[in-house]
Design a protein around this motif. Structure first.
Motif, short mmCIF file in Angstrom:
data_model
loop_
_atom_site.label_atom_id
_atom_site.label_comp_id
_atom_site.label_asym_id
_atom_site.label_seq_id
_atom_site.Cartn_x
_atom_site.Cartn_y
_atom_site.Cartn_z
N THR A 65 0.75 -1.19 0.04
CA THR A 65 -0.16 0.24 -0.23
C THR A 65 1.61 1.34 -0.22
OG1 THR A 65 0.27 -0.41 2.27
CG2 THR A 65 -1.75 -0.55 0.94
N GLU A 66 2.03 1.13 0.06
CA GLU A 66 2.94 1.93 0.01
C GLU A 66 4.38 1.57 -0.11
OE1 GLU A 66 4.58 4.02 3.56
OE2 GLU A 66 3.22 3.57 4.84
N LEU A 67 5.47 2.27 -0.47
CA LEU A 67 6.94 2.01 -0.83
C LEU A 67 7.94 3.47 -0.27
CD1 LEU A 67 7.87 0.39 -4.25
CD2 LEU A 67 9.16 3.08 -3.87
N LEU A 68 9.05 3.00 0.14
CA LEU A 68 9.90 3.53 -0.01
C LEU A 68 11.30 4.01 -0.89
CD1 LEU A 68 10.45 3.29 4.54
CD2 LEU A 68 9.31 4.96 3.43
N PRO A 77 15.65 15.65 -5.81
CA PRO A 77 14.64 16.55 -6.72
C PRO A 77 14.90 15.69 -7.56
CG PRO A 77 16.55 17.55 -5.34
CD PRO A 77 17.06 16.68 -5.11
N ALA A 78 15.93 14.88 -8.97
CA ALA A 78 14.87 14.48 -9.75
C ALA A 78 14.08 12.37 -9.40
CB ALA A 78 16.44 13.62 -10.84
N VAL A 79 14.38 12.12 -8.51
CA VAL A 79 13.86 11.27 -7.67
C VAL A 79 12.24 11.30 -7.70
CG1 VAL A 79 13.69 9.30 -6.48
CG2 VAL A 79 15.67 9.44 -6.98
N PRO A 87 4.86 9.56 -2.11
CA PRO A 87 5.27 11.08 -1.35
C PRO A 87 6.38 11.07 -0.98
CG PRO A 87 3.00 9.24 -0.73
CD PRO A 87 4.04 8.52 -1.36
N ALA A 88 6.34 12.59 -1.17
CA ALA A 88 7.80 13.55 -0.36
C ALA A 88 8.35 12.45 0.94
CB ALA A 88 7.72 14.93 -0.13
#
Length: 364
Positions: A65-68, A77-79, A87-88
């Motif tokens: 449901t989410e990923l780091l 910034p490029a990622v 999400p940031a």
């Protein structure tokens, strides 16, 4: 270009699973195409319309449901630009490289800080795996094995006795984890002759550096084997979502041991019987050099492999040529398996058989 929102809606979520993508390294064997300020995971190497990290996230996104993402501050910034659906708060930045263990351990500690114990999977940002469904099926098997308390790695079926990869020696099947096998030992990159004898003996897989494990199991092993590193990442994670992050990160991060997860956890825990392996038969490549990159692409009618290039190429008795980038006409005469790479910063000429040696280039 493929984004997370473009993934099919069929539910493939693994309960309690959070993928982690370490995005580091400079891809030194792909210089000058890959450079510290423009590492290979940020490049569309295969001309598919997606960079390697975009393809990796698209492959993993349906599983959790989410990923780091864990990446260097200079690349964040490029990622973020390439992955607008992440999400940031889930892009975790390292002030400086400390090798894979610190990055993966910080992700584990941050997951526990935010959610409690979870099953996490660490998958590098720069691997090529064309069959995403087969990959996800193997990860699901690995996640179930990880629920038994094992550190689980994914073993790739070797296609040749390569000296470019480490090897995993598998033992008996695990009774309480269908599809998984105990790991007897890890072997660092052997020479070709040793690799050939290992494959002839059977039971060996390539080590692709993919690990699936409970966060509490990973951090528990780390507390035994690298206590200062475990304590440090827990301090950083505790401050990460608060106002003290910058101060704690600046103070603690430089003190963390620089060590790979293979040496910190995988090898010693395997010796204790705590590591399992799930074999995988899907095609996999870490795009480690220009020879492997060329092998993933189809030559043109003239026999040349073109990467990021539309300018003219002329081959005279020069089979197997690879030409990367550049706007000037290129001619290759009487040289088989030549690689010519042109960027704004440099020009590289080599033979495909010497592709591994690019990392040894020294320039002022």
């Amino acid at each position: 270009m493929v984004f997370v929102s473009d993934i099919p809606t069929r539910d493939m979520t693994i309960p309690g699973f959070i993928p982690v993508v370490p995005a580091g390294g400079v891809g030194s064997r792909l210089w000058p195409l890959s450079r510290p300020e423009r590492p290979k995971f940020l490049i569309d190497l295969l001309g598919t319309g997606a960079t390697l990290i975009q393809a990796t996230v698209s492959r993993l996104a349906p599983l959790g449901t989410e990923l780091l993402i864990v990446t260097g501050e200079r690349h964040a910034p490029a990622v973020s630009q390439q992955l607008p659906d992440v999400p940031a708060a889930n892009i975790v930045t390292e002030p400086s490289p400390r090798d894979s263990m610190a990055a993966i351990a910080l992700a584990a500690a941050l997951i526990e800080q935010r959610h409690g114990e979870r099953i996490m999977g660490s998958f590098a940002a720069d691997h090529v795996i064309p069959d995403a469904d087969a990959f996800r099926a193997v990860v699901a098997t690995a996640a179930e094995a990880a629920r038994t308390g094992k550190v689980v790695t994914i073993g790739i079926a070797p296609t040749e006795p390569s000296s470019a990869f480490g090897y995993i020696h598998a033992g008996a099947p695990l009774a309480d984890a269908p599809g998984a096998f105990e790991v007897q030992a890890f072997t660092e990159k052997p020479d070709t002759e040793t690799a050939a004898s290992m494959l002839a003996a059977g039971g060996y897989s390539w080590n692709a550096g993919m690990f699936v494990v409970s966060t509490s199991v990973l951090l528990g092993h780390l507390a035994r084997l690298q206590p200062a590193l475990e304590s440090g990442v827990r301090q950083i994670a505790a401050a990460w979502d608060g106002p003290e992050r910058a101060e704690v990160l600046a103070r603690v991060w430089p003190t963390l041991t620089t060590i790979a997860i293979d040496h910190a956890i995988a090898e010693p825990v395997a010796a204790e019987g705590g590591v399992a392996m799930v074999p995988a038969s899907f095609a996999w490549d870490d795009v480690g050099d220009f020879d492997s990159l060329a092998g993933l692409l189809r030559p043109g009618p003239d026999g040349a492999v073109r990467i990021g290039r539309d300018a003219p190429i002329s081959l005279v008795d020069a089979p197997g040529a690879v030409v990367v980038g550049g706007t000037k006409p290129v001619a290759v005469v009487g040289i088989a398996d030549a690689v010519v790479v042109e960027t704004d910063e440099a020009i590289l000429v080599l033979g495909r058989a010497s592709a591994q040696r690019v990392k040894d280039v020294e320039l002022p």
